[in-house]
Design a protein around this motif. Structure first.
Motif, PDB file in Angstrom:
ATOM      1  N   GLN A   5       0.839  -1.195   0.000  1.00  0.00           N
ATOM      2  CA  GLN A   5       0.000   0.000   0.000  1.00  0.00           C
ATOM      3  C   GLN A   5       0.876   1.248   0.000  1.00  0.00           C
ATOM      4  OE1 GLN A   5      -3.349  -0.150  -0.281  1.00  0.00           O
ATOM      5  NE2 GLN A   5      -3.010  -2.356  -0.511  1.00  0.00           N
ATOM      6  N   ARG A  10      -4.592   6.563  -7.003  1.00  0.00           N
ATOM      7  CA  ARG A  10      -4.707   5.582  -8.077  1.00  0.00           C
ATOM      8  C   ARG A  10      -6.142   5.575  -8.608  1.00  0.00           C
ATOM      9  NH1 ARG A  10      -0.228   2.405  -8.172  1.00  0.00           N
ATOM     10  NH2 ARG A  10       1.082   2.397  -6.314  1.00  0.00           N
ATOM     11  N   THR A  12      -8.424   3.572  -8.981  1.00  0.00           N
ATOM     12  CA  THR A  12      -8.907   2.238  -8.642  1.00  0.00           C
ATOM     13  C   THR A  12     -10.385   2.058  -8.963  1.00  0.00           C
ATOM     14  OG1 THR A  12      -9.267   2.997  -6.391  1.00  0.00           O
ATOM     15  CG2 THR A  12      -7.207   1.836  -6.844  1.00  0.00           C
ATOM     16  N   ASN A  14     -13.677  -0.748  -8.100  1.00  0.00           N
ATOM     17  CA  ASN A  14     -14.141  -1.892  -7.316  1.00  0.00           C
ATOM     18  C   ASN A  14     -14.785  -2.919  -8.235  1.00  0.00           C
ATOM     19  OD1 ASN A  14     -13.359  -0.839  -4.766  1.00  0.00           O
ATOM     20  ND2 ASN A  14     -15.170   0.479  -4.765  1.00  0.00           N
ATOM     21  N   TYR A 262      -6.924  -5.365  -7.015  1.00  0.00           N
ATOM     22  CA  TYR A 262      -7.511  -4.284  -7.800  1.00  0.00           C
ATOM     23  C   TYR A 262      -8.007  -4.744  -9.168  1.00  0.00           C
ATOM     24  CZ  TYR A 262      -2.918  -4.530 -10.021  1.00  0.00           C
ATOM     25  OH  TYR A 262      -1.789  -4.976 -10.674  1.00  0.00           O
ATOM     26  N   ASP A 302      -5.933  -4.269 -16.278  1.00  0.00           N
ATOM     27  CA  ASP A 302      -6.400  -3.489 -15.131  1.00  0.00           C
ATOM     28  C   ASP A 302      -5.249  -2.774 -14.425  1.00  0.00           C
ATOM     29  OD1 ASP A 302      -8.989  -4.271 -15.646  1.00  0.00           O
ATOM     30  OD2 ASP A 302      -8.909  -6.001 -14.312  1.00  0.00           O
ATOM     31  N   THR A 303      -4.047  -3.308 -14.538  1.00  0.00           N
ATOM     32  CA  THR A 303      -2.883  -2.622 -13.980  1.00  0.00           C
ATOM     33  C   THR A 303      -2.645  -1.308 -14.711  1.00  0.00           C
ATOM     34  OG1 THR A 303      -1.849  -4.720 -13.332  1.00  0.00           O
ATOM     35  CG2 THR A 303      -0.400  -2.794 -13.547  1.00  0.00           C
ATOM     36  N   ALA A 306      -6.429   0.719 -14.311  1.00  0.00           N
ATOM     37  CA  ALA A 306      -7.160   0.929 -13.063  1.00  0.00           C
ATOM     38  C   ALA A 306      -6.301   0.886 -11.805  1.00  0.00           C
ATOM     39  CB  ALA A 306      -8.267  -0.129 -12.937  1.00  0.00           C
ATOM     40  N   TYR A 307      -4.986   0.942 -11.945  1.00  0.00           N
ATOM     41  CA  TYR A 307      -4.185   0.932 -10.710  1.00  0.00           C
ATOM     42  C   TYR A 307      -2.827   1.611 -10.846  1.00  0.00           C
ATOM     43  CZ  TYR A 307      -2.494  -0.609  -6.182  1.00  0.00           C
ATOM     44  OH  TYR A 307      -2.025  -0.618  -4.894  1.00  0.00           O
ATOM     45  N   THR A 309       0.448   3.800 -11.560  1.00  0.00           N
ATOM     46  CA  THR A 309       0.754   5.193 -11.874  1.00  0.00           C
ATOM     47  C   THR A 309       1.538   5.230 -13.182  1.00  0.00           C
ATOM     48  OG1 THR A 309       2.888   5.193 -10.729  1.00  0.00           O
ATOM     49  CG2 THR A 309       0.918   5.683  -9.406  1.00  0.00           C
ATOM     50  N   TYR A 334       3.974  -4.863  -6.336  1.00  0.00           N
ATOM     51  CA  TYR A 334       2.721  -5.467  -6.786  1.00  0.00           C
ATOM     52  C   TYR A 334       2.782  -5.937  -8.239  1.00  0.00           C
ATOM     53  CZ  TYR A 334       1.374  -1.263  -9.449  1.00  0.00           C
ATOM     54  OH  TYR A 334       1.314  -0.238 -10.363  1.00  0.00           O
ATOM     55  N   ARG A 456     -14.099   7.293 -14.208  1.00  0.00           N
ATOM     56  CA  ARG A 456     -12.845   7.194 -13.455  1.00  0.00           C
ATOM     57  C   ARG A 456     -11.670   7.732 -14.271  1.00  0.00           C
ATOM     58  NH1 ARG A 456     -10.294   2.322 -15.165  1.00  0.00           N
ATOM     59  NH2 ARG A 456     -11.696   0.884 -16.247  1.00  0.00           N
TER      60      ARG A 456
END
Length: 548
Positions: A5, A10, A12, A14, A262, A302-303, A306-307, A309, A334, A456
């Motif tokens: 963390q 980010r 992100t 759900n 994520y 998704d990396t 949606a996660y 940087t 990660y 998003r």
């Protein structure tokens, strides 16, 4: 390994968790009933004889077409590829491209085009009256309308008569569907199913599930063919169950919900995707390979989206370019698992291809994955700079360099019968059928996901690109893009018949990609938000056998 963390902002999301849990880990493959293969072989011989017996008798050619159609729709056409090719070739030799006469014109037209024969749409001119309208008598022929409707989806660019046939038959069928007094409830259900999704866009295995009970209710069905369809379905399902069990055990080792929380955990859906593109038993290795590549690709997707940087994504992209396990230590914590899975898959593929004597084909897979990642990095840069690309820029980056090309290249490399490089050369020339299929996939994805993604601050989709460039209202664009999708289907139809660079089975694989999208991304993103419809499809193919 768990995600570290960090105090960074980010984008992100759900994402809903997997709906499957350990369902396919717990499954144990049922033993095939003793002697069942002998029964299947005997039934196959019976059907082969029936197909060949009608070849030289023109009075039986319509029944021959009906037998071929039933065989394919029951999902066992792959048992009889040689016989079906021989039968339809002889029919084509006998009638040419437009001389079929009598009943069954629409069925003849659809089957011939499906098989790669260029028959003329002019044959439907007899369906029109002197004013150019379709004959009123057709409106009372429910089965004929269904056949005409299905045939019209095999149209090519510029075939106005088939566009008119589709409009006419769809309107008539839609009117019938609203008539609750239809006496034939079986055909009434057929109308609803056809209007929901035409036969040409259906996945073979799902059509078999749907068509077997329908065929069984027909008074004059072929008993041997029906029994073979049921036994054949269960035998192939048994293999598919074994495959999904094996790759589920592989996936379980990575504990994705904990280590990549994520991202979308969609292994089962990825296997369903691979199954839809090529379900036949000889493609087992390719299916399992493609499913795993797609599952990992979803995590990487998704990396990027949606996660990660921008700075982290630059590091990951550079590591992919270097393509070495030594790069893993340079990655954010990660990302290490994703890179490790990719390198492990690469090593496994390397060993497999070496045994097959075609190790050099691994380069095609690796370069396609690299190009795929590069396209992600371009999108990430657009997003980082808050830049909306032009339509042409968006098309160049996202239409071809996509997961769909990775899927095609990976599956062909994993097949034992693809020994030479001609197929890959053809694929990397981005022929029209590949462009059209990838275009369908990209546009259908953007249509149903762009609104949610823009909430998003996702990179601009093709919807935003057209909105900016054409200065039009977003609300009007879905209809415009749906027309683009239908135009792409016509292009695929044309190329599957006129392109002789590859076998028809290769073209079908490319078209099956578009069929998967028509199921997973029609009206909503069923892949991300797995609902009852997709759950039902997966269970019908991978859990519930057909009662014999």
């Amino acid at each position: 390994m768990s995600v570290q963390q960090e105090d960074v902002i980010r984008p992100t999301v759900n994402f809903p968790p997997s709906v499957w849990g350990d369902v396919f880990l717990a499954y144990e493959q049922q033993e095939v009933e003793e002697g069942i293969e002998k029964v299947v072989d005997d039934l196959k011989e019976e059907v082969k004889k029936e197909i060949l017996a009608s070849l030289n008798d023109p009075t039986k050619h319509l029944n021959l077409l009906k037998l071929v159609d039933a065989t394919q729709r029951l999902g066992i056409g792959y048992y009889f590829e040689k016989e079906i090719n021989q039968a339809l070739q002889q029919v084509f030799d006998a009638y040419g491209d437009h001389n079929w006469n009598g009943a069954g014109t629409s069925l003849w037209f659809r089957l011939m085009r499906q098989q790669g024969f260029l028959v003329s749409s002019d044959t439907f001119k007899t369906y029109r009256d002197k004013d150019g309208s379709f004959n009123e008598s057709l409106k009372s022929d429910l089965e004929g309308l269904l056949d005409l409707y299905e045939a019209s989806y095999l149209s090519m660019p510029g075939e106005v008569i088939l566009d008119d046939a589709l409009d006419f038959s769809r309107k008539c069928l839609d009117d019938m569907a609203k008539n609750h007094l239809l006496s034939n409830h079986v055909l009434s259900n057929e109308i609803h199913e056809a209007l929901k999704q035409p036969l040409h866009k259906r996945l073979q295995r799902l059509e078999a599930i749907r068509y077997i009970p329908f065929y069984e209710r027909q008074t004059f069905h072929n008993h041997s063919l029906l029994k073979l369809a049921k036994l054949g379905f269960n035998l192939l399902q048994s293999l598919h169950k074994k495959e999904i069990c094996q790759i589920s055990k592989w996936w379980k080792r990575f504990d994705i919900p904990t280590n990549v929380p994520y991202a979308r955990d969609r292994l089962v859906e990825c296997y369903f995707w691979a199954l839809g593109t090529h379900s036949e038993p000889q493609y087992s290795v390719g299916r399992m390979w493609v499913a795993r590549v797609l599952a990992l690709g979803t995590l990487i997707d998704d990396t990027y989206d949606a996660y990660g940087t921008y700075e982290e994504l630059v590091i990951f992209t550079e590591a992919i370019e270097r393509w070495s396990i030594t790069c893993v230590e340079d990655l954010p914590e990660y990302m290490k698992l994703l890179y490790q899975i990719l390198m492990d898959l690469h090593e496994e593929m390397e060993e497999f291809l070496a045994r097959m004597g075609k190790l050099h084909q691994l380069n095609y897979v690796k370069e396609t994955i690299k190009e795929y990642i590069r396209s992600y990095m371009v999108e990430a840069k657009w997003n980082h700079e808050n830049y909306t690309p032009t339509v042409e820029e968006h098309r160049d980056v996202t239409y071809i360099t996509t997961a769909y090309m990775v899927l095609l290249v990976s599956s062909f490399a994993a097949e034992g019968n693809v020994k030479t490089d001609e197929l890959f050369h053809w694929l990397f020339s981005y022929p029209p059928i590949v462009k059209a299929s990838c275009g369908v996939c990209r546009v259908m994805d953007d249509i149903v996901t762009h609104k949610w993604e823009q909430e998003r601050k996702h990179v601009a989709s093709v919807i935003e690109c057209y909105t900016k460039e054409l200065d039009v209202n977003k609300e009007h664009l879905p209809g415009f893009f749906n027309e683009k999708v239908e135009d792409a289907w016509k292009e695929m139809n044309k190329e599957s018949i006129t392109c002789k660079d590859v076998k028809m089975t290769i073209n079908i694989r490319v078209i099956n990609l578009a069929r998967i999208m028509d199921l997973l991304y029609k009206n909503k993103d069923h892949f991300t938000h797995v609902g009852e419809e997709l759950i039902s499809h997966v269970k019908s193919l991978l859990v519930d056998p057909i009662f014999i």
